[in-house]
Motif scaffolding. Structure first.
Motif, short mmCIF file in Angstrom:
data_model
loop_
_atom_site.label_atom_id
_atom_site.label_comp_id
_atom_site.label_asym_id
_atom_site.label_seq_id
_atom_site.Cartn_x
_atom_site.Cartn_y
_atom_site.Cartn_z
N SER A 244 0.61 -1.23 0.02
CA SER A 244 -0.02 0.03 0.11
C SER A 244 1.05 1.19 0.02
O SER A 244 0.48 2.16 -0.78
CB SER A 244 -0.95 -0.01 1.25
OG SER A 244 -1.81 -1.07 1.28
N ALA A 245 1.86 1.23 0.77
CA ALA A 245 2.80 2.57 0.94
C ALA A 245 3.69 2.63 -0.27
O ALA A 245 3.77 3.85 -0.58
CB ALA A 245 3.64 2.49 2.21
N GLY A 317 -3.92 -2.67 4.16
CA GLY A 317 -4.43 -2.33 2.97
C GLY A 317 -5.19 -1.15 2.78
O GLY A 317 -5.17 -0.21 1.76
N GLU A 318 -6.20 -1.22 3.64
CA GLU A 318 -7.20 -0.25 3.74
C GLU A 318 -6.81 1.10 4.33
O GLU A 318 -7.76 2.22 3.97
CB GLU A 318 -8.63 -0.69 4.11
CG GLU A 318 -9.00 -2.14 3.49
CD GLU A 318 -9.45 -1.76 2.08
OE1 GLU A 318 -10.32 -1.03 1.96
OE2 GLU A 318 -9.39 -2.80 1.38
N LEU A 335 -9.47 -4.67 10.75
CA LEU A 335 -8.35 -4.28 11.66
C LEU A 335 -8.67 -4.51 13.32
O LEU A 335 -7.60 -5.13 13.67
CB LEU A 335 -8.13 -2.77 11.34
CG LEU A 335 -6.55 -2.12 12.00
CD1 LEU A 335 -5.40 -2.96 11.26
CD2 LEU A 335 -6.67 -0.50 11.58
N TYR A 336 -9.64 -4.00 13.78
CA TYR A 336 -10.05 -3.90 15.20
C TYR A 336 -10.38 -5.43 15.29
O TYR A 336 -10.22 -5.98 16.31
CB TYR A 336 -10.85 -2.77 15.57
CG TYR A 336 -10.06 -1.68 15.93
CD1 TYR A 336 -9.95 -1.01 17.01
CD2 TYR A 336 -9.37 -0.88 15.02
CE1 TYR A 336 -9.47 -0.06 17.47
CE2 TYR A 336 -8.82 0.39 15.16
CZ TYR A 336 -8.60 0.86 16.57
OH TYR A 336 -7.97 1.87 16.74
N GLY A 337 -11.29 -5.77 14.81
CA GLY A 337 -11.79 -7.37 14.66
C GLY A 337 -10.77 -8.15 14.56
O GLY A 337 -10.71 -9.28 15.56
N GLY A 338 -10.00 -8.18 13.76
CA GLY A 338 -9.01 -9.04 13.54
C GLY A 338 -7.86 -9.11 14.82
O GLY A 338 -7.60 -10.22 15.51
#
Length: 445
Positions: A244-245, A317-318, A335-338
């Motif tokens: 992504s970066a 990635g998001e 992100l947070y759920g994972g």
């Protein structure tokens, strides 16, 4: 010196160092009369089994496979997309598990078995190539690749009497055909049939629990293999950051986002490889039933850990690509759920290993999940930094508690060594705050 209620020399230090403790601690070499642990050799342990070069090469295929699953989830990460990605991930993961178990219980450093592992690796490559179109025109290819892998594994173990009446037989006779048949159906029925196939595979070790009691697992090889698989999944989080970066201009906001995302990835690594990996190795070594420990902690627990890391990787990635925009519910969920699932899974594994509550990780998971709704409207950069801070604080707290537990255990050991032999049992009880013979407390709970 080993007294009633203590672990063998060295095992206590391992459990304390990792912040875990065993529910049952016995003197070295002693067990209840007439009882031997399931899955262990009664005449002594076999030499330590090491991972072979063929297995490491085999893992490279699954680096690509995990990347493909991650891409599928990135393409669609609403609830249905998550379910579809998970249904595809299970056969990929179970193909790897079947090969790992086969390599654990047999000597696979032979030409025949090397070729067998390479053959399974090729079927894994076929499955990985089919993942992007799994719900399109490559569904049959995914199912055929998996079925072929299970056939090869069954043939490699064909000399074991009755091997087909177990999890390997389930793969050949049930889940493999279901995956192929599902590939011929439309998307909705395909997901249902593939989910049924996944359930059949995952339930195999439970259904055939008695039959698997006689399997002699090598305790050092199994934790190393599953740790390597999790490391492969963590590598996907680095890919999620870097890919992504690399595609955007790197101004101050992007660089801070990359730093925060890397801190999160490193924090997840630290939780496993600093605080849990040695404890898992210790748990499977001393377990009364290695069969149950392998099933609960490794086969099931690491499925959740790897799936959680893949979700976080897709979340990177998001967020890293555009750290100024607000995240939607789906991206925050990944992100947070994972991350929450990852931490909660350690609560499950610790309970399965030691009947001990992983208080700090469960509290941290609750904090992460509680913060998730607020992050939907915040910029992605704020969401990344907040999550990174939570993980850093968690690791610092656990580090301090582990050090405090280690110091307490060392002080208790010094007290035992300085006490005359005839007074040792009483001293042990006093120093631990429990009656002689009770488990010695070590590590944060």
């Amino acid at each position: 010196m080993s007294t009633t209620g203590e672990l063998p020399v060295g095992a206590e230090e391992s459990a304390v160092r990792t912040g875990e403790r065993s529910e049952k601690r016995r003197p070295a070499g002693r067990r209840p009369e007439g009882r031997q642990p399931e899955g262990k050799q009664q005449a002594g342990e076999a030499p330590e089994k090491r991972v072979t070069w063929a297995e490491l090469y085999f893992d490279l295929i699954f680096v690509f496979a995990i990347t493909q699953v991650s891409g599928l989830l990135h393409h669609r990460h609403d609830p249905l997309g998550i379910a579809q990605a998970l249904v595809v991930f299970v056969p990929v993961y179970w193909c790897w598990v079947g090969t790992t178990v086969q390599a654990n219980i047999r000597d696979v450093d032979t030409p025949r078995d090397r070729l067998g592992i390479l053959a399974v690796g090729f079927t894994g490559l076929v499955m990985a190539l089919a993942v992007p179109g799994a719900y399109g025109n490559r569904g049959v290819l995914l199912g055929a690749g998996y079925w072929a892998a299970r056939v090869v594994l069954l043939l490699l173990l064909a000399r074991i009497p009755g091997v087909w009446r177990g999890p390997y037989g389930v793969g050949v006779l049930v889940s493999g055909p279901l995956l192929v048949a599902g590939g011929l159906l439309p998307e909705g029925p395909r997901v249902c049939l593939w989910a049924l196939a996944a359930l059949c595979d995952l339930s195999g070790p439970v259904v055939f629990r008695r039959k698997l009691a006689a399997v002699a697992y090598h305790p050092s090889h199994m934790p190393e293999r599953f740790a390597l698989f999790l490391l492969v999944a963590l590598g996907e989080s680095i890919v999620g950051i870097g890919a992504s970066a690399a595609a955007v201009r790197l101004d101050a906001a992007e660089l801070v986002a990359v730093t925060a995302a890397f801190t999160i990835s490193a924090g997840l690594w630290w939780q496993y490889f600093v605080f849990a990996a040695d404890a898992m190795r210790h748990a499977v070594t001393v377990a009364d039933s290695r069969r149950d420990m392998v099933r609960r902690v490794f086969q099931y627990g690491h499925l959740a850990l790897a799936a959680a890391v893949i979700a976080v990787a897709v979340g990177f990635g998001e967020t890293v690509a555009d750290p100024r925009r607000a995240l939607g519910a789906a991206s925050v969920g990944l992100l947070y759920g994972g991350c929450g699932l990852y931490l909660l899974t350690f609560g499950y594994t610790r309970w399965m290993m030691f009947r001990s509550v992983a208080t700090t990780r469960i509290v941290a998971a609750a904090v992460v999940l509680a913060l998730a709704p607020a992050m939907v409207r915040w910029p992605a950069l704020a969401a990344l930094v907040t999550l990174a801070v939570v993980l850093v604080v968690l690791n610092v707290v656990e580090h301090r508690r582990v050090n405090a537990a280690a110091a307490a255990a060392e002080a208790a050991g010094e007290a035992v060594r300085e006490t005359p032999p005839e007074a040792a049992p009483e001293a042990v009880g006093e120093s631990s705050g429990e009656a002689a013979g009770a488990p010695v407390v070590g590590g944060p709970v």
